[in-house]
Design a protein around this motif. Structure first.
Motif, PDB file in Angstrom:
ATOM      1  N   LEU A  78      21.219  -5.745 -15.051  1.00 16.53           N
ATOM      2  CA  LEU A  78      21.065  -6.161 -13.652  1.00 16.53           C
ATOM      3  C   LEU A  78      20.837  -4.961 -12.737  1.00 16.53           C
ATOM      4  CD1 LEU A  78      23.917  -8.832 -13.369  1.00 16.53           C
ATOM      5  CD2 LEU A  78      21.461  -9.269 -13.372  1.00 16.53           C
ATOM      6  N   ALA A  79      21.535  -3.850 -13.038  1.00  6.76           N
ATOM      7  CA  ALA A  79      21.505  -2.705 -12.115  1.00  6.76           C
ATOM      8  C   ALA A  79      20.223  -1.883 -12.217  1.00  6.76           C
ATOM      9  CB  ALA A  79      22.719  -1.807 -12.379  1.00  6.76           C
ATOM     10  N   ALA A  80      19.766  -1.621 -13.463  1.00  2.26           N
ATOM     11  CA  ALA A  80      18.664  -0.661 -13.651  1.00  2.26           C
ATOM     12  C   ALA A  80      17.413  -0.999 -12.821  1.00  2.26           C
ATOM     13  CB  ALA A  80      18.324  -0.540 -15.136  1.00  2.26           C
ATOM     14  N   PRO A  81      16.954  -2.256 -12.815  1.00  3.69           N
ATOM     15  CA  PRO A  81      15.745  -2.526 -12.028  1.00  3.69           C
ATOM     16  C   PRO A  81      15.945  -2.321 -10.532  1.00  3.69           C
ATOM     17  CG  PRO A  81      16.514  -4.528 -13.177  1.00  3.69           C
ATOM     18  CD  PRO A  81      17.421  -3.421 -13.572  1.00  3.69           C
ATOM     19  N   LEU A  82      17.162  -2.570 -10.050  1.00  2.00           N
ATOM     20  CA  LEU A  82      17.400  -2.361  -8.610  1.00  2.00           C
ATOM     21  C   LEU A  82      17.292  -0.871  -8.271  1.00  2.00           C
ATOM     22  CD1 LEU A  82      20.418  -4.753  -7.853  1.00  2.00           C
ATOM     23  CD2 LEU A  82      18.009  -5.290  -8.223  1.00  2.00           C
ATOM     24  N   VAL A  83      17.808  -0.049  -9.186  1.00  2.00           N
ATOM     25  CA  VAL A  83      17.741   1.400  -8.987  1.00  2.00           C
ATOM     26  C   VAL A  83      16.278   1.854  -8.885  1.00  2.00           C
ATOM     27  CG1 VAL A  83      18.172   3.579 -10.193  1.00  2.00           C
ATOM     28  CG2 VAL A  83      19.939   1.804 -10.146  1.00  2.00           C
ATOM     29  N   ILE A  84      15.449   1.298  -9.749  1.00  2.00           N
ATOM     30  CA  ILE A  84      14.024   1.639  -9.751  1.00  2.00           C
ATOM     31  C   ILE A  84      13.376   1.233  -8.417  1.00  2.00           C
ATOM     32  CG2 ILE A  84      11.793   1.036 -10.851  1.00  2.00           C
ATOM     33  CD1 ILE A  84      13.608   2.808 -12.570  1.00  2.00           C
ATOM     34  N   GLU A  85      13.685   0.042  -7.948  1.00  3.67           N
ATOM     35  CA  GLU A  85      13.079  -0.424  -6.683  1.00  3.67           C
ATOM     36  C   GLU A  85      13.557   0.415  -5.503  1.00  3.67           C
ATOM     37  OE1 GLU A  85      10.723  -1.857  -7.418  1.00  3.67           O
ATOM     38  OE2 GLU A  85      10.875  -3.851  -8.304  1.00  3.67           O
ATOM     39  N   ILE A  86      14.844   0.787  -5.526  1.00  4.82           N
ATOM     40  CA  ILE A  86      15.377   1.621  -4.439  1.00  4.82           C
ATOM     41  C   ILE A  86      14.616   2.947  -4.403  1.00  4.82           C
ATOM     42  CG2 ILE A  86      17.413   2.968  -3.734  1.00  4.82           C
ATOM     43  CD1 ILE A  86      19.100   0.554  -4.911  1.00  4.82           C
ATOM     44  N   ALA A  87      14.394   3.535  -5.583  1.00  4.20           N
ATOM     45  CA  ALA A  87      13.675   4.820  -5.647  1.00  4.20           C
ATOM     46  C   ALA A  87      12.257   4.664  -5.094  1.00  4.20           C
ATOM     47  CB  ALA A  87      13.652   5.331  -7.086  1.00  4.20           C
ATOM     48  N   ARG A  88      11.578   3.575  -5.456  1.00  2.10           N
ATOM     49  CA  ARG A  88      10.193   3.376  -4.985  1.00  2.10           C
ATOM     50  C   ARG A  88      10.151   3.179  -3.461  1.00  2.10           C
ATOM     51  NH1 ARG A  88       8.136  -1.598  -7.312  1.00  2.10           N
ATOM     52  NH2 ARG A  88       5.998  -0.897  -7.163  1.00  2.10           N
ATOM     53  N   ALA A 148       0.847  -1.207   0.000  1.00  2.00           N
ATOM     54  CA  ALA A 148       0.000   0.000   0.000  1.00  2.00           C
ATOM     55  C   ALA A 148       0.875   1.247   0.000  1.00  2.00           C
ATOM     56  CB  ALA A 148      -0.895  -0.008   1.237  1.00  2.00           C
ATOM     57  N   GLY A 149       0.551   2.176  -0.867  1.00  6.25           N
ATOM     58  CA  GLY A 149       1.243   3.473  -0.883  1.00  6.25           C
ATOM     59  C   GLY A 149       2.473   3.535  -1.748  1.00  6.25           C
ATOM     60  N   MET A 150       2.935   2.378  -2.234  1.00  9.60           N
ATOM     61  CA  MET A 150       4.177   2.408  -3.031  1.00  9.60           C
ATOM     62  C   MET A 150       3.863   2.849  -4.464  1.00  9.60           C
ATOM     63  SD  MET A 150       7.398  -0.034  -2.995  1.00  9.60           S
ATOM     64  CE  MET A 150       6.878  -1.573  -3.658  1.00  9.60           C
ATOM     65  N   ALA A 151       4.706   3.765  -4.984  1.00  9.63           N
ATOM     66  CA  ALA A 151       4.504   4.252  -6.351  1.00  9.63           C
ATOM     67  C   ALA A 151       4.589   3.092  -7.332  1.00  9.63           C
ATOM     68  CB  ALA A 151       5.555   5.297  -6.686  1.00  9.63           C
ATOM     69  N   ASP A 152       3.800   3.153  -8.375  1.00  7.17           N
ATOM     70  CA  ASP A 152       3.861   2.159  -9.439  1.00  7.17           C
ATOM     71  C   ASP A 152       4.975   2.554 -10.428  1.00  7.17           C
ATOM     72  OD1 ASP A 152       2.424  -0.167 -10.795  1.00  7.17           O
ATOM     73  OD2 ASP A 152       2.639   1.292 -12.411  1.00  7.17           O
ATOM     74  N   TYR A 153       5.430   1.575 -11.192  1.00  4.05           N
ATOM     75  CA  TYR A 153       6.468   1.878 -12.200  1.00  4.05           C
ATOM     76  C   TYR A 153       5.992   2.983 -13.145  1.00  4.05           C
ATOM     77  CZ  TYR A 153       8.148  -2.533 -10.375  1.00  4.05           C
ATOM     78  OH  TYR A 153       8.559  -3.510  -9.520  1.00  4.05           O
ATOM     79  N   LYS A 154       4.692   2.944 -13.452  1.00  5.68           N
ATOM     80  CA  LYS A 154       4.163   3.923 -14.417  1.00  5.68           C
ATOM     81  C   LYS A 154       4.024   5.323 -13.822  1.00  5.68           C
ATOM     82  CE  LYS A 154       1.763   0.575 -17.299  1.00  5.68           C
ATOM     83  NZ  LYS A 154       0.468   0.018 -17.711  1.00  5.68           N
ATOM     84  N   ASP A 155       4.199   5.444 -12.503  1.00  5.60           N
ATOM     85  CA  ASP A 155       4.107   6.764 -11.868  1.00  5.60           C
ATOM     86  C   ASP A 155       5.427   7.528 -11.958  1.00  5.60           C
ATOM     87  OD1 ASP A 155       1.570   6.047 -10.982  1.00  5.60           O
ATOM     88  OD2 ASP A 155       2.280   5.364  -9.021  1.00  5.60           O
ATOM     89  N   LEU A 156       6.487   6.856 -12.418  1.00  4.50           N
ATOM     90  CA  LEU A 156       7.824   7.466 -12.342  1.00  4.50           C
ATOM     91  C   LEU A 156       8.099   8.391 -13.523  1.00  4.50           C
ATOM     92  CD1 LEU A 156       9.821   4.294 -11.168  1.00  4.50           C
ATOM     93  CD2 LEU A 156       8.704   6.035  -9.762  1.00  4.50           C
ATOM     94  N   VAL A 157       8.744   9.498 -13.209  1.00  7.63           N
ATOM     95  CA  VAL A 157       9.085  10.527 -14.198  1.00  7.63           C
ATOM     96  C   VAL A 157      10.574  10.832 -13.984  1.00  7.63           C
ATOM     97  CG1 VAL A 157       8.636  12.919 -14.890  1.00  7.63           C
ATOM     98  CG2 VAL A 157       6.755  11.503 -14.031  1.00  7.63           C
TER      99      VAL A 157
END
Ligand SMILES: O=P([O-])([O-])O[C@@H]1[C@@H](O)[C@H](O)[C@@H](O)[C@H](O)[C@@H]1O
Length: 396
Positions: free
Chosen positions: A336-346, A49-58
């Motif tokens: 390998l790195a890019a998806p981890l970066v996305i999860e860290i941001a979320r 709950a409350g976590m941004a979706d991938y599509k919410d990222l800018v």
């Protein structure tokens, strides 16, 4: 399945034109346009709950190279032409903001797209303004900063400027040489109340001066150095050897890569920072020092982003009999790195929403040298780190 929540969360990358950032942005834009699946994203399908979706990222960010992201990406050789046609066209329309760099901290990487500032203090205010403008122009609800820039040399940690917020702030006024570009970005983010993650081995929010500031301002920070390939395998295997009482006599790790990261690491001072983070993970998992834990990194251009890692592990078992294990991981560094970066941001964005400030230890699983809250040693074992993250997220 990926569902937009209606929030708009800005992710500002330091090193936006690099292979990892361009891959992260392209991957998310392709998810938005329906031409990328969620493979490789560890928290996809984990309902929080409350976590941004991938599509919410800018996305926005800084880079010393001012080329648009499509040109930058074509130089990195990670995205195919097909990828660009399939939805990453948006890269063509993004150019990085001018950045701060210093040959004294990172010798092999330079560029002309530079912030013009008379001192550190002014550079910090330009960075903070960039973040404000990003928030307004892109109509963002929240922003997160992630450092993906090239590895800097290790600073002198005993320098008093780095050891209290007050001294650091004086150092900004006098452009103190102890302060690195990575620290300027970290300071600007924290001071603006914006969560900050460090995916590189550079020393940034982990200096006492900035830790103190993050705690005082209750801003989430996390780091450091993304745990992507060889070290990830190491922290999966070592707990298994421990559980089977196989004594690790030696662990020889070597790897080759030819991307810009490799070029930065070709400078011995930057390399030492990476070896510092890669070399620390084993002993605390095993509970004894592995005297022959050797780590080598070689810049080998023909491989580009396709880094290859070899590990030879010498173990002793029952009756003193010796055995060897060999691991050969043919990785793709940015994939390998890019998806981890996305999860860290979320996760950092969620921490901010939850009012959880200071060091975000639950992100340890994504880092080679996890920052910790209360001075205890970091947890390196992969399984325990995953549990920490899931407990914090409130999922099983
Ligand atoms: O995560 P890992 O594979 O152990 O470590 C890797 C390093 O060995 C490599 O030199 C670097 O370019 C990668 O970005 C990554 O940090």
């Amino acid at each position: 399945m990926s569902m937009q929540t209606g929030r708009r969360v800005g992710v500002a990358f330091v090193g936006m034109g690099g292979a990892v950032a361009t891959t992260a942005i392209a991957g998310i834009e392709m998810i938005k346009s329906g031409s990328n699946r969620l493979d490789g994203l560890p928290l996809a399908g984990v309902p929080v709950a409350g976590m941004a979706d991938y599509k919410d990222l800018v996305f926005g960010g800084w880079d010393l190279n001012g080329d648009d992201l499509a040109s930058a990406a074509s130089g990195h050789g990670v995205l195919t032409k097909q990828d660009i046609e399939n939805g990453a066209q948006v890269l063509k329309g993004i150019t990085p903001w001018p950045a701060v760099g210093s040959a004294k901290f990172c010798k092999n990487i330079d560029g002309q797209n530079r912030i013009v500032a008379k001192d550190h203090r002014e550079a910090v205010s330009v960075i903070a303004n960039d973040l404000r403008r990003f928030r307004q122009e892109s109509n963002l609800d929240d922003v997160v900063v992630v450092n993906l820039a090239s590895t800097e040399r290790w600073p002198d940690l005993s320098d008093p400027t780095l050891n209290s917020t007050a001294a650091f702030e004086k150092g900004l006024d006098s452009s103190d040489e102890a302060i690195s570009p990575a620290m300027l970005y970290a300071y600007a983010a924290i001071k603006s109340g914006i969560p900050y993650a460090n995916f590189t081995p550079s020393v940034a929010a982990d200096v006492p001066a900035l830790l103190e500031l993050a705690k005082e301002m209750n801003v989430p920070v996390a780091g450091k150095d993304g745990k992507t390939g060889q070290t990830m395998m190491k922290t999966v295997l070592a707990p298994a050897f421990k559980a089977r009482a196989l004594h690790v006599d030696g662990w020889f790790s070597t790897n080759i890569l030819g991307n810009r990261d490799g070029l930065a690491l070709n400078d011995p001072n930057s390399l030492q920072s990476k070896l510092n983070t890669k070399g620390t993970v084993l002993d605390s998992i095993l509970g004894y020092p592995v005297e022959d834990h050797l780590v080598h990194i070689h810049y080998y251009r023909p491989r580009g982003d396709d880094k290859e890692a070899w590990d030879n592990i010498d173990v002793t078992g029952f009756m003193g009999q010796r055995m060897q294990i060999k691991v050969n991981f043919l990785c793709k560094d940015s994939i390998l790195a890019a998806p981890l970066v996305i999860e860290i941001a979320r996760v950092l964005d969620l921490a901010k929403k939850r009012g959880d400030g200071g060091v975000q230890e639950q992100l340890s699983t994504f880092f080679k040298a996890p920052m910790v809250k209360n001075g205890h040693g970091p947890e390196h074992a992969f399984g325990k780190q995953e549990k920490m993250l899931r407990d914090w997220l409130g999922v099983n």
